[in-house]
Design an enzyme around this catalytic site. Structure first.
Site, mmCIF file in Angstrom:
data_model
loop_
_atom_site.group_PDB
_atom_site.id
_atom_site.type_symbol
_atom_site.label_atom_id
_atom_site.label_comp_id
_atom_site.label_asym_id
_atom_site.label_seq_id
_atom_site.Cartn_x
_atom_site.Cartn_y
_atom_site.Cartn_z
ATOM 1 N N PRO A 1 0.572 -1.208 -0.235
ATOM 2 C CA PRO A 1 -0.098 0.526 -0.053
ATOM 3 C C PRO A 1 0.687 1.316 -0.042
ATOM 4 O O PRO A 1 1.466 1.188 0.842
ATOM 5 C CB PRO A 1 -0.962 0.177 1.512
ATOM 6 C CG PRO A 1 -0.608 -1.992 1.690
ATOM 7 C CD PRO A 1 0.888 -2.220 1.162
ATOM 8 N N GLU B 1 -5.930 -1.573 2.011
ATOM 9 C CA GLU B 1 -5.124 -0.450 3.324
ATOM 10 C C GLU B 1 -5.853 -0.080 3.665
ATOM 11 O O GLU B 1 -6.724 1.138 3.745
ATOM 12 C CB GLU B 1 -4.072 0.103 2.985
ATOM 13 C CG GLU B 1 -3.169 0.323 4.859
ATOM 14 C CD GLU B 1 -1.912 1.521 4.638
ATOM 15 O OE1 GLU B 1 -1.138 1.088 4.960
ATOM 16 O OE2 GLU B 1 -2.588 2.701 3.787
ATOM 17 N N TYR C 1 -4.406 -1.523 9.914
ATOM 18 C CA TYR C 1 -3.105 -0.632 9.760
ATOM 19 C C TYR C 1 -3.083 -0.096 11.294
ATOM 20 O O TYR C 1 -3.514 0.489 11.608
ATOM 21 C CB TYR C 1 -3.433 0.382 8.888
ATOM 22 C CG TYR C 1 -1.985 1.322 8.565
ATOM 23 C CD1 TYR C 1 -1.112 1.125 8.769
ATOM 24 C CD2 TYR C 1 -2.570 1.701 7.542
ATOM 25 C CE1 TYR C 1 0.487 1.505 8.642
ATOM 26 C CE2 TYR C 1 -1.653 2.698 6.944
ATOM 27 C CZ TYR C 1 0.143 2.647 7.343
ATOM 28 O OH TYR C 1 1.022 2.950 7.156
ATOM 29 N N TYR D 1 -0.780 5.997 13.062
ATOM 30 C CA TYR D 1 -2.658 6.412 12.977
ATOM 31 C C TYR D 1 -3.021 5.569 14.206
ATOM 32 O O TYR D 1 -2.211 4.759 15.117
ATOM 33 C CB TYR D 1 -2.514 4.954 11.541
ATOM 34 C CG TYR D 1 -2.151 5.936 10.324
ATOM 35 C CD1 TYR D 1 -2.393 7.841 10.357
ATOM 36 C CD2 TYR D 1 -1.649 5.745 9.699
ATOM 37 C CE1 TYR D 1 -1.852 8.673 9.011
ATOM 38 C CE2 TYR D 1 -0.902 6.474 8.166
ATOM 39 C CZ TYR D 1 -1.154 7.826 8.317
ATOM 40 O OH TYR D 1 -0.488 7.980 7.030
ATOM 41 N N ALA E 1 7.160 0.516 -2.481
ATOM 42 C CA ALA E 1 6.176 1.366 -3.250
ATOM 43 C C ALA E 1 6.942 1.777 -4.543
ATOM 44 O O ALA E 1 6.823 1.826 -6.133
ATOM 45 C CB ALA E 1 6.308 2.143 -2.028
ATOM 46 N N CYS F 1 8.031 11.402 -5.388
ATOM 47 C CA CYS F 1 7.177 10.327 -5.674
ATOM 48 C C CYS F 1 5.994 10.415 -4.219
ATOM 49 O O CYS F 1 4.566 10.792 -4.286
ATOM 50 C CB CYS F 1 6.870 8.924 -5.281
ATOM 51 S SG CYS F 1 8.079 8.128 -4.371
ATOM 52 N N CYS G 1 6.921 10.695 -10.976
ATOM 53 C CA CYS G 1 8.979 10.068 -10.894
ATOM 54 C C CYS G 1 9.174 10.583 -12.016
ATOM 55 O O CYS G 1 9.404 10.646 -12.643
ATOM 56 C CB CYS G 1 8.164 8.607 -10.803
ATOM 57 S SG CYS G 1 9.834 7.247 -10.924
HETATM 58 FE FE1 SF4 Z 1 9.960 7.635 -6.809
HETATM 59 FE FE2 SF4 Z 1 12.580 8.593 -7.030
HETATM 60 FE FE3 SF4 Z 1 12.387 6.647 -6.747
HETATM 61 FE FE4 SF4 Z 1 10.608 7.805 -8.602
HETATM 62 S S1 SF4 Z 1 12.820 7.719 -8.501
HETATM 63 S S2 SF4 Z 1 10.157 5.885 -6.910
HETATM 64 S S3 SF4 Z 1 9.946 9.692 -8.186
HETATM 65 S S4 SF4 Z 1 12.136 7.509 -5.734
#
Ligand code: SF4
Ligand code: ADP
Length: 690
Positions: free
Chosen positions: A29, A104, A175, A180, A324, A354, A366
């Protein structure tokens, strides 16, 4: 290509309670900025991960009740049947590709201030979570939960779990992390209750246990029940019965969840930038969990190397490789390993842009992957791109992030592309920046593009080629793309951030001068009103190199914007460790060659600071002389057969790497496209049912 047998282990199915993940790749998540108000964007974004081979794809945080409202941050909701339909778009999309869908479920407790719903927030003992944190400040304290609130929480979790099942989810979360509500019960500072929910760890864990029980009951064996828990603080706490309270907690609840999803406690430690933490940084906190439960364990660590993943499984740290950021930077990471194409993985660089999207409450962006979040609204796919619609040739001037991404995407479309770069190597600003403390991993942006471009016979890159307008005209490409970047300016600013004029002089430098090899004379002052990483990282670099360094900023914190990218607390620590003297709320107003005049940002009070080299890290101005020179010669351009001259990246609008890459990609997608297809598709919540 065939998969390397060394990685077969990663493709073994894993049983999670009543469901089975097809492999060990688990997209955990994470908030992606697409709430229930953008259900189609959200579904397409997560579908792309499922298509790319992830065995499980989860939502971001989903509120179970209007009493948990994180507005204006982008949380999702599962409050009613309309929300069920909204999430069902995602589960259907994820299932189409054979992945499991996880949700989540979330209650923010004392970490939310319910700005939108205006319901009084609640927490175990009336204490807020991070009430003084810049991004999350509120001025209403939570009320203390009573027995009726706890019963209502059980009911809300159960109702949300039933809706989750109805929406088609396979894994439903409790969670208990990141400040939280259930996590607040686990920590005695936040939980000072004298009833059955406070005191001993068994009591403090009672709420989590009950939430697991009501969730199991609600999903009635049709979905797996996962527990996501933060273990950093608990691991640091001694326990009378176990090596730490984290051990005690895991032993207490060992077999109750079908899956343990283990993480750290705050965004900057759970999701640290590569500048301050290496791949696999969670291991020291979560390595014990598998020893205390027979249930599968998932955890993260910015894993992009399949060898590191295999090692985690073989050494008994994790069963499922959570991701993630690596799943954002490359939604097709599992497929690439499966097909023996590890070298094609677009590795996350750890810049945390991100994360900044979440803080900005907008769909995820990204640096490495310009297509993320654009799957539905622009129809961009990370691995597919439309074939060239003409036989046009393209000359790109500048091989920085913008020019390189543009060349790669155009090359994949099949255009004849020539890139001319003035310097002896590609990389633009990254040639210098990747040599600064902690920024080496950002070189992945270049390495990946260098590797991919090398396979395209229709793209030629010429280094050591500074082009003037005459040479561009003589080259005679159909389209010319100007990706010549930007330069740091020796400009000073007023308190309203209006330029007050250039500051020239022998000791006045910019990061461009340092990149070109100028060595500053001490004492050095880095004056930062750019507010992103450059000022802080240069101060650290110079101090580590033996200079006496002061860092001056009109902002209240060092590298002020980096609060958005989870870097700021660690920038403060890094500067302190390097011996940099920090002066906040101060503006430079004059420089006499051996001393600076500083004015307080608000009072105007003046003081002097010794300085022989002043490095101004402030405004960047587009390096667009070539563009303006060419634009002034329309007749010659037409004669040379040049149909368009376009600026991209910093040469158009100076920004961060993410902007440059996106700009280059967008140009390539849109070349020769039917203008009617170029509008941004607007998403909207599903219409409510009467
Ligand atoms: Fe996040 Fe930078 Fe990795 Fe892309 S490159 S997933 S923006 S940390
Ligand atoms: P961006 O982030 O927009 O890609 P950068 O500043 O990182 O911008 O990169 C711009 C690149 O363009 C630099 O590598 C620079 O050397 C190159 N460049 C600038 N002017 C010219 C020119 N006239 N001819 C060829 N290359 C150029």
């Amino acid at each position: 290509m065939a998969r390397n047998p060394r990685y077969d282990l990663l493709f073994e199915p894993v049983r999670i309670g009543p469901v089975t993940a097809r492999n060990r790749f688990y997209a955990v998540p994470h908030a992606a900025g697409m709430t229930n108000s953008m259900p189609h964007m959200r579904a397409a974004f997560r579908e792309t991960k499922a298509e790319g081979g992830w065995g499980v794809v989860c939502t971001g945080y989903v509120s179970i009740d209007p009493g948990s409202d994180d507005a204006p941050l982008p949380y999702a909701t599962l409050w009613d049947d309309d929300d069920v339909r909204s999430h069902a778009l995602m589960t259907e999309a994820v299932h189409r590709h054979g992945a499991l869908a996880g949700i989540e479920l979330w209650h923010g407790g004392g970490s939310v201030v319910n700005r939108l719903t205006r319901l009084p927030p609640m927490s175990p003992s009336g204490t807020s979570w991070m009430a003084t944190h810049v991004g999350f400040m509120g001025n209403q304290r939570p009320r203390v939960m009573d027995a009726a609130d706890i019963r209502a929480l059980h009911a809300a979790q159960a109702a949300a779990a039933r809706r989750a099942r109805q929406a088609g989810f396979d894994i439903v979360y409790v969670y208990a992390g990141m400040g939280y509500l259930p996590y607040e019960f686990l920590l005695p500072e936040w939980n000072q209750r004298r009833d059955a929910y406070g005191g001993s760890l068994a009591n403090r864990a009672r709420l989590v246990r009950e939430l697991l029980e009501v969730t199991h009951e609600a999903v009635a064996g049709r979905c797996a029940v996962a527990l996501r828990v933060s273990l950093e603080e608990l691991r640091a706490r001694p326990s009378a019965n176990a090596p730490s309270e984290a051990h005690e907690l895991v032993a207490l609840l060992a077999e109750l969840p079908d899956l343990w999803d283990v993480k750290l406690d705050s965004s900057p430690t759970d999701c640290p930038p590569s500048r301050f933490a290496a791949e696999g940084s969670h291991e020291a906190v979560i390595d014990f969990v598998k020893g205390l439960t027979r249930k599968p364990v998932v955890g993260v660590g910015r894993f992009t190397s399949p060898d590191a993943m295999v090692s985690q499984v073989r050494r008994g740290v994790l069963d499922l490789i959570g991701a993630a950021r690596p799943s954002i930077a490359d939604p097709f990471l599992p497929s690439k390993i499966d097909e023996g194409r590890e070298q094609d993985i677009r590795e996350c660089i750890g810049c945390n842009i991100c994360i900044s999207s979440w803080h900005d409450s907008v769909p995820v962006r990204c640096t490495q992957n310009p297509t993320i979040g654009e799957e539905w609204r622009r129809g961009w796919h990370p691995e597919r791109i439309a074939k060239a619609a003409s036989t046009a040739s393209v000359l790109i001037v500048g091989a920085g992030p913008a020019g390189l991404e543009c060349a790669l995407a155009l090359g994949r479309r099949g255009y004849e592309v020539t890139v001319a770069e003035a310097a002896d190597d590609i990389g633009g600003r990254l040639r210098f920046e990747t040599r600064l403390p902690g920024l080496a991993a950002w070189g992945r942006l270049l390495d990946w593009r260098r590797g991919q471009l090398a396979r395209l016979a229709n793209v030629n890159v010429y280094r050591g080629n500074r082009l003037a307008a005459e040479e561009v005209l003589a080259f005679g490409a159909t389209h010319v793309v100007i990706a010549t970047g930007a330069r740091w300016a020796k400009l000073l600013y007023s308190p309203l951030e209006v330029p007050t004029g250039l500051l020239e002089g022998p000791g006045v430098l910019t990061p461009d001068d340092l990149a070109a090899g100028t060595v500053p004379q001490g004492p050095v002052v880095v004056y930062d009103f750019d507010n992103y990483y450059m000022g802080g990282v240069l101060a650290e670099h110079l101090a580590r190199g033996g200079h006496s360094v002061s860092y001056v900023t009109p902002a209240g914190h060092v590298s002020a914007w980096t609060i958005m990218s989870n870097e700021q607390p660690q920038v403060h620590r890094a500067l302190a460790a390097a011996g940099v003297a920090v002066h906040t709320l101060a503006r430079v107003t004059a420089f006499a060659g051996d001393s600076l005049t500083l004015a307080h940002q608000f009072t105007g009070a003046q003081r002097q600071l010794p300085c022989r080299s002043l490095i101004i890290v402030g405004a960047r101005l587009a390096d667009d002389a070539l563009y303006t020179g060419l634009s002034a010669r329309s007749a010659q351009l037409a004669e040379a057969g040049v149909r368009s001259v376009t600026r991209i990246g910093d040469a158009l609008a100076p920004g961060a790497l993410v902007h440059a890459v996106y700009s280059g990609h967008r140009y390539a997608r849109e070349l020769d496209a039917d203008p009617a297809t170029l509008t941004l598709r607007r998403d909207a919540p599903l219409p409510r049912q009467p």
